[in-house]
Scaffold this motif. Structure first.
Motif, PDB file in Angstrom:
ATOM      1  N   THR A 138       4.238 -13.574  -0.050  1.00 53.21           N
ATOM      2  CA  THR A 138       2.972 -14.224  -0.402  1.00 53.21           C
ATOM      3  C   THR A 138       2.023 -13.266  -1.104  1.00 53.21           C
ATOM      4  O   THR A 138       1.389 -13.614  -2.093  1.00 53.21           O
ATOM      5  N   HIS A 139       1.916 -12.026  -0.584  1.00 53.50           N
ATOM      6  CA  HIS A 139       1.059 -11.010  -1.199  1.00 53.50           C
ATOM      7  C   HIS A 139       1.383  -9.663  -0.580  1.00 53.50           C
ATOM      8  O   HIS A 139       2.216  -9.563   0.331  1.00 53.50           O
ATOM      9  N   GLU A 140       0.733  -8.624  -1.067  1.00 54.64           N
ATOM     10  CA  GLU A 140       1.166  -7.255  -0.798  1.00 54.64           C
ATOM     11  C   GLU A 140       0.496  -6.581   0.389  1.00 54.64           C
ATOM     12  O   GLU A 140       0.738  -5.390   0.633  1.00 54.64           O
ATOM     13  N   HIS A 141      -0.320  -7.261   1.167  1.00 55.25           N
ATOM     14  CA  HIS A 141      -0.938  -6.621   2.322  1.00 55.25           C
ATOM     15  C   HIS A 141       0.116  -6.242   3.361  1.00 55.25           C
ATOM     16  O   HIS A 141       1.144  -6.922   3.500  1.00 55.25           O
ATOM     17  N   ALA A 142      -0.149  -5.174   4.103  1.00 54.09           N
ATOM     18  CA  ALA A 142       0.864  -4.579   4.975  1.00 54.09           C
ATOM     19  C   ALA A 142       1.435  -5.557   5.997  1.00 54.09           C
ATOM     20  O   ALA A 142       2.626  -5.490   6.330  1.00 54.09           O
ATOM     21  N   ASP A 143       0.606  -6.472   6.507  1.00 57.46           N
ATOM     22  CA  ASP A 143       1.100  -7.395   7.517  1.00 57.46           C
ATOM     23  C   ASP A 143       2.027  -8.464   6.943  1.00 57.46           C
ATOM     24  O   ASP A 143       2.513  -9.328   7.674  1.00 57.46           O
ATOM     25  N   HIS A 144       2.322  -8.356   5.642  1.00 59.29           N
ATOM     26  CA  HIS A 144       3.259  -9.284   5.010  1.00 59.29           C
ATOM     27  C   HIS A 144       4.452  -8.574   4.362  1.00 59.29           C
ATOM     28  O   HIS A 144       5.422  -9.238   3.991  1.00 59.29           O
ATOM     29  N   ILE A 145       4.396  -7.234   4.251  1.00 57.45           N
ATOM     30  CA  ILE A 145       5.496  -6.524   3.574  1.00 57.45           C
ATOM     31  C   ILE A 145       5.979  -5.282   4.319  1.00 57.45           C
ATOM     32  O   ILE A 145       6.847  -4.564   3.817  1.00 57.45           O
ATOM     33  N   SER A 146       5.469  -5.012   5.519  1.00 60.18           N
ATOM     34  CA  SER A 146       5.801  -3.738   6.175  1.00 60.18           C
ATOM     35  C   SER A 146       7.293  -3.570   6.463  1.00 60.18           C
ATOM     36  O   SER A 146       7.791  -2.447   6.524  1.00 60.18           O
ATOM     37  N   SER A 149       8.480 -13.034  -5.889  1.00 59.57           N
ATOM     38  CA  SER A 149       7.025 -13.071  -5.772  1.00 59.57           C
ATOM     39  C   SER A 149       6.405 -13.088  -7.163  1.00 59.57           C
ATOM     40  O   SER A 149       7.113 -13.031  -8.177  1.00 59.57           O
ATOM     41  N   THR A 150       5.082 -13.171  -7.200  1.00 57.47           N
ATOM     42  CA  THR A 150       4.389 -13.174  -8.479  1.00 57.47           C
ATOM     43  C   THR A 150       4.417 -11.779  -9.113  1.00 57.47           C
ATOM     44  O   THR A 150       4.631 -10.780  -8.429  1.00 57.47           O
ATOM     45  N   LYS A 151       4.186 -11.745 -10.401  1.00 61.67           N
ATOM     46  CA  LYS A 151       4.241 -10.473 -11.118  1.00 61.67           C
ATOM     47  C   LYS A 151       3.226  -9.473 -10.564  1.00 61.67           C
ATOM     48  O   LYS A 151       3.537  -8.291 -10.389  1.00 61.67           O
ATOM     49  N   GLY A 152       2.000  -9.950 -10.298  1.00 67.18           N
ATOM     50  CA  GLY A 152       0.987  -9.048  -9.780  1.00 67.18           C
ATOM     51  C   GLY A 152       1.371  -8.433  -8.452  1.00 67.18           C
ATOM     52  O   GLY A 152       1.139  -7.237  -8.214  1.00 67.18           O
ATOM     53  N   THR A 153       1.967  -9.217  -7.583  1.00 63.93           N
ATOM     54  CA  THR A 153       2.399  -8.712  -6.274  1.00 63.93           C
ATOM     55  C   THR A 153       3.540  -7.724  -6.417  1.00 63.93           C
ATOM     56  O   THR A 153       3.542  -6.648  -5.802  1.00 63.93           O
ATOM     57  N   ILE A 154       4.517  -8.068  -7.242  1.00 64.43           N
ATOM     58  CA  ILE A 154       5.668  -7.181  -7.440  1.00 64.43           C
ATOM     59  C   ILE A 154       5.229  -5.864  -8.066  1.00 64.43           C
ATOM     60  O   ILE A 154       5.656  -4.776  -7.627  1.00 64.43           O
ATOM     61  N   ASP A 155       4.381  -5.931  -9.060  1.00 63.08           N
ATOM     62  CA  ASP A 155       3.899  -4.696  -9.696  1.00 63.08           C
ATOM     63  C   ASP A 155       3.211  -3.799  -8.676  1.00 63.08           C
ATOM     64  O   ASP A 155       3.420  -2.575  -8.668  1.00 63.08           O
ATOM     65  N   TYR A 156       2.388  -4.382  -7.823  1.00 64.39           N
ATOM     66  CA  TYR A 156       1.686  -3.589  -6.819  1.00 64.39           C
ATOM     67  C   TYR A 156       2.675  -2.935  -5.855  1.00 64.39           C
ATOM     68  O   TYR A 156       2.551  -1.752  -5.531  1.00 64.39           O
ATOM     69  N   ILE A 157       3.649  -3.702  -5.379  1.00 63.58           N
ATOM     70  CA  ILE A 157       4.626  -3.162  -4.431  1.00 63.58           C
ATOM     71  C   ILE A 157       5.383  -1.983  -5.044  1.00 63.58           C
ATOM     72  O   ILE A 157       5.552  -0.935  -4.416  1.00 63.58           O
TER      73      ILE A 157
END
Length: 267
Positions: free
Chosen positions: A57-65, A80-88
């Protein structure tokens, strides 16, 4: 379909969605450890190697840890969306991951994964490019909609088609306002890119109850600013008034556990 919350709260989120025929499913988010994901799935006799994809859904730690360890060990593709993937990838918060593991999705554009049709929809949250997900199989729709600052008509139009929803009831406003959080954090949570309160959740559910919704899981509860009983009762009280006034049936409703699996909803 089966909607199974492995954990839902401010400290970690992970949900399993299984198609109508009971085949292989998908994860939405991986915000808990690989061990907990594996054990949570095994609790329902699901092998983690049967997970077809992870939708973030998004890159905050409680969703990708837990995303990095799971992808490195099992090679499960990530969507995921491009913005989320780029951030990760750029932040390195999931450790070293090859770009080949990631697949870009676009809000409002459906993608099919082995019989599950997944449609991302935009949400209002302070993240790079956050989305919720609606999943369709066998004539049924389920959705995961958390980390929502605003419940607008756009989101409503996605959720009104759903038979079951995992919907955010993050905080009680009075508890948050009187609690120990810094003023800036309180403003963030209460803002249009923050989290959905019990009261706002209840207002949204009252509208959804007039459509297809039959099963509701209240999720992403704050550990400091909410209680499961309080979230449940706040939504139930408002919903009961709506049902009594308009002669519509009550929903089958429960609260997702913050740190462990919740019995699955099967529709």
């Amino acid at each position: 379909m089966r909607l199974y919350s492995l954990a839902s709260g401010s400290s970690g989120n992970c949900t399993y969605v299984e198609p109508e025929d009971g085949g292989r499913g998908i994860l939405i988010d991986a915000g808990i450890s690989m061990k907990r994901i594996r054990e949570g799935l095994e609790n329902q006799n699901i092998n983690i190697e049967n997970v077809l994809a992870i939708f973030v859904t998004h890159e905050h730690a409680d969703h990708i840890s837990g995303l990095g360890p799971v992808v490195r060990k099992y090679g499960i593709p990530v969507y995921s969306t491009k913005g989320t993937i780029d951030y990760i990838l750029e932040s390195g918060k999931c450790g070293k991951l090859d770009e080949s593991h990631f697949n870009i999705i676009v809000p409002d554009e459906e993608i099919e994964i082995d019989g599950i049709k997944v449609t991302p929809f935009r949400i209002s949250h302070d993240a790079a490019d956050p989305v919720g997900y609606r999943c369709y199989s066998g004539g049924k729709n389920i959705a995961v909609a958390t980390d929502i600052g605003v419940c607008n008509e756009y989101i409503f139009n996605y959720l009104k088609e759903c038979d079951a929803i995992l919907l955010e009831a993050n905080h009680d406003i009075s508890m948050l306002q009187a609690g120990p959080y810094p003023y800036s954090l309180k403003l963030r949570i209460l803002g249009n890119e923050g989290h959905l309160s019990n009261d706002k959740c209840a207002e949204f559910v009252k509208r959804l109850a007039h459509y297809k919704l039959k099963n509701l899981i209240l999720g992403h509860l704050s550990n400091d600013n909410n209680y499961p009983e309080l979230a449940y009762q706040t939504v139930k009280n408002e919903l009961q008034l709506e049902c009594d006034t308009h002669d519509i049936p009550m929903l089958d409703m429960c609260v997702a556990k913050r740190s462990g699996p919740t019995p699955p909803v099967v529709i």
